[in-house]
Design a protein around this motif. Structure first.
Motif: not given
Length: 121
Positions: A14-16, A81-87, A89-92
């Protein structure tokens, strides 16, 4: 809205979806993304793969514009993917896989058939 009882993969999906919709609408520079809407996001249990379904307003599955958008999404994967990772805060950060969702065009077709049938009476 309480998230109690909702599995972690469902919450992450849902967050993605919400974050991707915002990124594609507001930050991605490609005008092809303006006509699309994200219809569904599913994520694998290990959170490594996110499958994102999208629809294009006014287009059907055979339209060359669908392939153009898929290619643009493929090119934008790294940024997304970079933006998702930073926003988030997913480990993977999951691998993003985009698929055209033909359900909206089927719904429109069925609605048209129903309307024609009702108008014949």
């Amino acid at each position: 809205m309480s998230q109690q009882g909702v599995s972690r993969p469902t919450r992450v999906a849902q967050e993605i979806k919400k974050t991707l919709a915002d990124l594609l609408l507001r930050e991605a520079k490609d005008p092809r993304f303006q006509k699309m809407s994200l219809t569904e996001c599913k994520i694998s249990k290990d959170l490594s793969i996110a499958t994102i379904h999208f629809a294009l307003m006014g287009h059907n599955q055979d339209d060359p514009e669908v392939q153009n958008v898929l290619q643009a999404l493929d090119k934008a994967k790294g940024f997304l993917r970079t933006e998702l990772g930073s926003r988030l805060r997913l480990r993977i950060v999951p691998d993003l896989r985009f698929h055209y969702d033909s359900v909206p065009e089927h719904v429109a077709y069925i609605e048209d058939l129903i309307n024609r049938a009702l108008n014949k009476k």
